[in-house]
Design a protein around this motif. Structure first.
Motif, PDB file in Angstrom:
ATOM      1  N   LEU A 127      37.411 132.631  67.127  1.00  6.41           N
ATOM      2  CA  LEU A 127      37.415 131.550  68.115  1.00  6.41           C
ATOM      3  C   LEU A 127      36.024 131.245  68.642  1.00  6.41           C
ATOM      4  O   LEU A 127      35.741 130.113  69.044  1.00  6.41           O
ATOM      5  CB  LEU A 127      38.356 131.892  69.276  1.00  6.41           C
ATOM      6  N   TRP A 128      35.136 132.228  68.631  1.00  7.71           N
ATOM      7  CA  TRP A 128      33.760 131.975  69.095  1.00  7.71           C
ATOM      8  C   TRP A 128      33.074 130.991  68.153  1.00  7.71           C
ATOM      9  O   TRP A 128      32.416 130.047  68.604  1.00  7.71           O
ATOM     10  CB  TRP A 128      32.970 133.278  69.155  1.00  7.71           C
ATOM     11  N   TYR A 129      33.245 131.185  66.854  1.00  8.56           N
ATOM     12  CA  TYR A 129      32.632 130.286  65.880  1.00  8.56           C
ATOM     13  C   TYR A 129      33.316 128.922  65.873  1.00  8.56           C
ATOM     14  O   TYR A 129      32.662 127.897  65.659  1.00  8.56           O
ATOM     15  CB  TYR A 129      32.672 130.913  64.482  1.00  8.56           C
ATOM     16  N   VAL A 130      34.622 128.909  66.087  1.00 12.05           N
ATOM     17  CA  VAL A 130      35.328 127.633  66.183  1.00 12.05           C
ATOM     18  C   VAL A 130      34.815 126.833  67.373  1.00 12.05           C
ATOM     19  O   VAL A 130      34.548 125.625  67.272  1.00 12.05           O
ATOM     20  CB  VAL A 130      36.851 127.851  66.302  1.00 12.05           C
ATOM     21  N   GLY A 131      34.670 127.499  68.519  1.00 10.28           N
ATOM     22  CA  GLY A 131      34.153 126.808  69.710  1.00 10.28           C
ATOM     23  C   GLY A 131      32.743 126.292  69.502  1.00 10.28           C
ATOM     24  O   GLY A 131      32.409 125.177  69.936  1.00 10.28           O
ATOM     25  N   ARG A 132      31.919 127.069  68.828  1.00 10.01           N
ATOM     26  CA  ARG A 132      30.534 126.661  68.560  1.00 10.01           C
ATOM     27  C   ARG A 132      30.508 125.420  67.674  1.00 10.01           C
ATOM     28  O   ARG A 132      29.756 124.467  67.937  1.00 10.01           O
ATOM     29  CB  ARG A 132      29.799 127.812  67.885  1.00 10.01           C
ATOM     30  N   ALA A 133      31.326 125.414  66.621  1.00 10.18           N
ATOM     31  CA  ALA A 133      31.371 124.259  65.722  1.00 10.18           C
ATOM     32  C   ALA A 133      32.032 123.059  66.396  1.00 10.18           C
ATOM     33  O   ALA A 133      31.577 121.919  66.247  1.00 10.18           O
ATOM     34  CB  ALA A 133      32.123 124.621  64.443  1.00 10.18           C
ATOM     35  N   GLY A 145      19.539 119.771  65.798  1.00  5.90           N
ATOM     36  CA  GLY A 145      19.037 119.915  67.168  1.00  5.90           C
ATOM     37  C   GLY A 145      20.126 120.312  68.131  1.00  5.90           C
ATOM     38  O   GLY A 145      19.896 121.109  69.055  1.00  5.90           O
ATOM     39  N   LEU A 146      21.334 119.796  67.938  1.00  8.57           N
ATOM     40  CA  LEU A 146      22.454 120.167  68.802  1.00  8.57           C
ATOM     41  C   LEU A 146      22.779 121.649  68.676  1.00  8.57           C
ATOM     42  O   LEU A 146      23.040 122.327  69.686  1.00  8.57           O
ATOM     43  CB  LEU A 146      23.684 119.340  68.428  1.00  8.57           C
ATOM     44  N   VAL A 147      22.773 122.174  67.447  1.00  6.85           N
ATOM     45  CA  VAL A 147      23.045 123.596  67.238  1.00  6.85           C
ATOM     46  C   VAL A 147      21.973 124.451  67.903  1.00  6.85           C
ATOM     47  O   VAL A 147      22.279 125.432  68.598  1.00  6.85           O
ATOM     48  CB  VAL A 147      23.146 123.913  65.734  1.00  6.85           C
ATOM     49  N   LEU A 148      20.713 124.103  67.696  1.00  3.00           N
ATOM     50  CA  LEU A 148      19.626 124.863  68.303  1.00  3.00           C
ATOM     51  C   LEU A 148      19.706 124.834  69.827  1.00  3.00           C
ATOM     52  O   LEU A 148      19.494 125.859  70.495  1.00  3.00           O
ATOM     53  CB  LEU A 148      18.274 124.298  67.844  1.00  3.00           C
ATOM     54  N   TRP A 149      20.001 123.673  70.372  1.00  2.65           N
ATOM     55  CA  TRP A 149      20.116 123.528  71.816  1.00  2.65           C
ATOM     56  C   TRP A 149      21.311 124.322  72.348  1.00  2.65           C
ATOM     57  O   TRP A 149      21.211 125.038  73.347  1.00  2.65           O
ATOM     58  CB  TRP A 149      20.254 122.040  72.148  1.00  2.65           C
ATOM     59  N   VAL A 185      30.929 119.019  66.880  1.00  4.34           N
ATOM     60  CA  VAL A 185      31.766 117.929  66.378  1.00  4.34           C
ATOM     61  C   VAL A 185      32.174 116.993  67.508  1.00  4.34           C
ATOM     62  O   VAL A 185      32.179 115.768  67.354  1.00  4.34           O
ATOM     63  CB  VAL A 185      33.006 118.502  65.663  1.00  4.34           C
ATOM     64  N   MET A 186      32.507 117.544  68.675  1.00  2.34           N
ATOM     65  CA  MET A 186      32.903 116.708  69.811  1.00  2.34           C
ATOM     66  C   MET A 186      31.739 115.846  70.286  1.00  2.34           C
ATOM     67  O   MET A 186      31.921 114.686  70.679  1.00  2.34           O
ATOM     68  CB  MET A 186      33.419 117.582  70.956  1.00  2.34           C
ATOM     69  N   PHE A 187      30.533 116.396  70.256  1.00  2.00           N
ATOM     70  CA  PHE A 187      29.363 115.604  70.628  1.00  2.00           C
ATOM     71  C   PHE A 187      29.156 114.464  69.628  1.00  2.00           C
ATOM     72  O   PHE A 187      28.874 113.327  70.021  1.00  2.00           O
ATOM     73  CB  PHE A 187      28.119 116.489  70.689  1.00  2.00           C
ATOM     74  N   LEU A 188      29.297 114.776  68.330  1.00  7.14           N
ATOM     75  CA  LEU A 188      29.161 113.732  67.310  1.00  7.14           C
ATOM     76  C   LEU A 188      30.229 112.659  67.482  1.00  7.14           C
ATOM     77  O   LEU A 188      29.957 111.461  67.340  1.00  7.14           O
ATOM     78  CB  LEU A 188      29.268 114.349  65.914  1.00  7.14           C
ATOM     79  N   LEU A 189      31.455 113.078  67.798  1.00  2.00           N
ATOM     80  CA  LEU A 189      32.536 112.117  68.014  1.00  2.00           C
ATOM     81  C   LEU A 189      32.200 111.176  69.166  1.00  2.00           C
ATOM     82  O   LEU A 189      32.420 109.962  69.075  1.00  2.00           O
ATOM     83  CB  LEU A 189      33.844 112.860  68.302  1.00  2.00           C
ATOM     84  N   MET A 244      31.895 120.836  60.628  1.00  2.00           N
ATOM     85  CA  MET A 244      32.828 121.900  60.994  1.00  2.00           C
ATOM     86  C   MET A 244      32.947 122.928  59.881  1.00  2.00           C
ATOM     87  O   MET A 244      32.890 124.148  60.113  1.00  2.00           O
ATOM     88  CB  MET A 244      34.190 121.295  61.327  1.00  2.00           C
ATOM     89  N   GLY A 245      33.120 122.467  58.642  1.00  2.00           N
ATOM     90  CA  GLY A 245      33.280 123.383  57.519  1.00  2.00           C
ATOM     91  C   GLY A 245      32.061 124.247  57.275  1.00  2.00           C
ATOM     92  O   GLY A 245      32.181 125.466  57.066  1.00  2.00           O
ATOM     93  N   ILE A 246      30.875 123.643  57.296  1.00  2.00           N
ATOM     94  CA  ILE A 246      29.648 124.406  57.054  1.00  2.00           C
ATOM     95  C   ILE A 246      29.430 125.448  58.157  1.00  2.00           C
ATOM     96  O   ILE A 246      29.058 126.601  57.873  1.00  2.00           O
ATOM     97  CB  ILE A 246      28.433 123.460  56.961  1.00  2.00           C
ATOM     98  N   MET A 247      29.686 125.084  59.402  1.00  2.00           N
ATOM     99  CA  MET A 247      29.460 126.033  60.495  1.00  2.00           C
ATOM    100  C   MET A 247      30.456 127.190  60.441  1.00  2.00           C
ATOM    101  O   MET A 247      30.105 128.339  60.734  1.00  2.00           O
ATOM    102  CB  MET A 247      29.538 125.313  61.836  1.00  2.00           C
ATOM    103  N   LEU A 248      31.699 126.913  60.062  1.00  2.00           N
ATOM    104  CA  LEU A 248      32.666 127.998  59.893  1.00  2.00           C
ATOM    105  C   LEU A 248      32.275 128.890  58.717  1.00  2.00           C
ATOM    106  O   LEU A 248      32.406 130.127  58.788  1.00  2.00           O
ATOM    107  CB  LEU A 248      34.061 127.427  59.683  1.00  2.00           C
ATOM    108  N   GLY A 249      31.803 128.284  57.637  1.00  2.00           N
ATOM    109  CA  GLY A 249      31.370 129.071  56.493  1.00  2.00           C
ATOM    110  C   GLY A 249      30.199 129.982  56.816  1.00  2.00           C
ATOM    111  O   GLY A 249      30.178 131.155  56.421  1.00  2.00           O
ATOM    112  N   MET A 250      29.220 129.468  57.547  1.00  2.00           N
ATOM    113  CA  MET A 250      28.085 130.307  57.925  1.00  2.00           C
ATOM    114  C   MET A 250      28.502 131.357  58.937  1.00  2.00           C
ATOM    115  O   MET A 250      27.926 132.445  59.002  1.00  2.00           O
ATOM    116  CB  MET A 250      26.959 129.430  58.498  1.00  2.00           C
TER     117      MET A 250
END
Length: 468
Positions: A81-87, A188-192, A91-95, A324-330
């Protein structure tokens, strides 16, 4: 099972890199990597948990005997769930940003761009479209900005040969503009979100390299264009019983949309809540303003004419699924411990973030900008405790602390490096699809120009590393 997850990731990367040839959608590949990777992980969860989280798992059990159900419950609640929340936050910001730019575009809030370039002068058309793309992509999603500007360019420029050059400059401007702010690009969103950078320092460091990486190739592109373009001007679309919004209404909506997103970093600093919550708040306010300004049209039986094709809207959904898929994979790769071994090998054998940055830029041209960026980001944690032996090296501290050199280097290298080939970014693929650009033509006409801009940007970023 660790080897199986690694093979799955490598095959996924190869399919993403060759997606333009195989026709397999990279969003589907990314989602497959992310979902199957976690299925494999949880099937052998006990080994992974005892290797990566032995003390936390012991506390979770609270004296109870370990079992298959217990380890799955621990993985779901404390790891997955931690990785799901991070991804999901990305995605919500992009939406939110994609929705904002669509509302603004459908209401003609960017019509002023066409007013500025009501000319056949090639340089004025090129620089106006490119500058507008650079500025808009820094505040909104760069893929949606690219799609919008490519549609606008396609309506204006009649010659396909000229559209390919102008379109390539739009793609470059979108990637460069998006990389120097924390809200302009998913990297940039991930880094931030991870606390690796702060909004102000990130923009201060990357603004000049990104600007040069955009201006230099665009100057060279302008020399390939004739003095006067073959253009045509279309009338604004009729929207039913109502006319287009007047100028002050469009300015209000533009201020609410883009001005609200400018406030998002301040919102995050004041509340410490995820940035996507601020973006959703801006979207909700803009939505209300849109309903108020278009209340007469909403009661009409006629629908507004759409200037953005449905295929582009579907493309934005694919982009969100891909992220979403790439972030879950990593995430699953991180939990196997393999990325820690890879980073240790890089520290021992390479020990130079600039070599890593250059290689990341070149790989981004072949694979994908976000895929390579998130891989590099996942290799290292943000350094907070300088007391550990591995972090005693001052160079290591300077590179991997908050606002360290490594984070801005990866953001810049992957964004601009993805423009070396038209297949390296989603924006480039949009250009290939819309204007039928061939990879060989792009390699001959654009790659050397982008490479020069990338080299100059690297040099400026290297000089800035002694200042920041």
């Amino acid at each position: 099972m660790t080897l199986l997850i690694i093979i799955l990731l490598i095959l996924g990367y190869l399919l993403i890199a060759t997606g333009h040839m195989t026709g397999v959608n990279k969003a589907a590949i990314a989602m497959f990597i992310g979902t199957v990777g976690w299925v494999v992980y949880i099937c052998w969860g006990s080994d992974f948990v005892m290797s990566q989280h032995p003390h936390e798992y012991a506390e979770f059990l609270s004296g109870q005997s370990p079992s298959s159900h217990a380890v799955k419950a621990y993985i779901y609640d404390n790891v997955f769930l931690w990785y799901v929340g991070r991804a999901a936050s990305i995605v919500m910001f992009l939406l939110a940003t994609m929705s904002i730019i669509e509302i603004l575009e459908n209401n003609g809030c960017f019509d002023f761009i066409q007013e500025w370039i009501h000319t056949r002068n090639s340089k004025r058309v090129l620089w106006t479209l490119s500058l507008a793309t650079f500025l808009i992509s820094a505040n909104l999603d760069n893929l949606t900005t690219t799609a919008m500007m490519l549609v606008m360019m396609h309506q204006i420029v009649r010659s396909r040969a000229q559209r390919m050059l102008v379109g390539a400059s739009i793609v470059l401007a979108a990637n460069c503009g998006g990389c120097f702010t924390v809200i302009g690009d998913p990297t940039g969103l991930v880094l931030w979100g991870d606390g690796a950078v702060t909004a102000t320092r990130f923009s201060m460091r990357l603004f000049l390299p990104a600007t040069l990486a955009w201006i230099i190739p665009t100057l060279l592109i302008s020399r390939q264009l004739p003095g006067r373009l073959d253009v045509e001007w279309t009338a604004p679309p009729y929207r039913g019983d109502d006319t287009n919004l007047n100028r002050w209404q469009r300015l209000v909506m533009l201020f609410v949309g883009i001005g609200g997103l400018w406030f998002t970093p301040t919102f995050h600093n004041l509340t410490n809540l995820s940035p996507f919550l601020g973006a959703l708040c801006v979207l909700s306010v803009l939505w209300v303003v849109n309903e108020a300004f278009n209340r007469r049209l909403n009661e009409s039986d006629q629908m507004a004419a759409r200037r953005v094709p449905r295929s582009i809207e579907y493309g934005t959904i694919q982009q969100m699924l891909f992220v979403m898929g790439i972030m879950l994979g990593m995430g699953v790769m991180t939990e196997t411990g393999v990325l820690g071994d890879i980073s240790a090998w890089i520290d021992y054998n390479v020990h130079n973030v600039w070599i890593v940055g250059i290689l990341s830029g070149l790989l981004s041209a072949v694979v994908d900008t976000f895929t390579i960026a998130i891989t590099n980001i996942s290799l290292y944690p943000v350094v907070e405790n300088s007391g550990l032996d591995r972090w005693a090296d001052s160079d290591y501290l300077r590179n991997y602390t908050q606002n360290g050199t490594y984070w801005s280097l990866i953001a810049f290298a992957t964004a601009v490096g993805g423009c070396l080939l038209s297949v390296g970014s989603t924006s480039g693929l949009a250009l290939m699809k819309m204007e039928h650009v061939r990879l060989g033509w792009y390699l001959k006409n654009l790659t050397p120009k982008v490479l020069l801009g990338l080299a100059v940007g690297f040099f400026v970023l290297w000089l800035e590393s002694f200042v920041f």
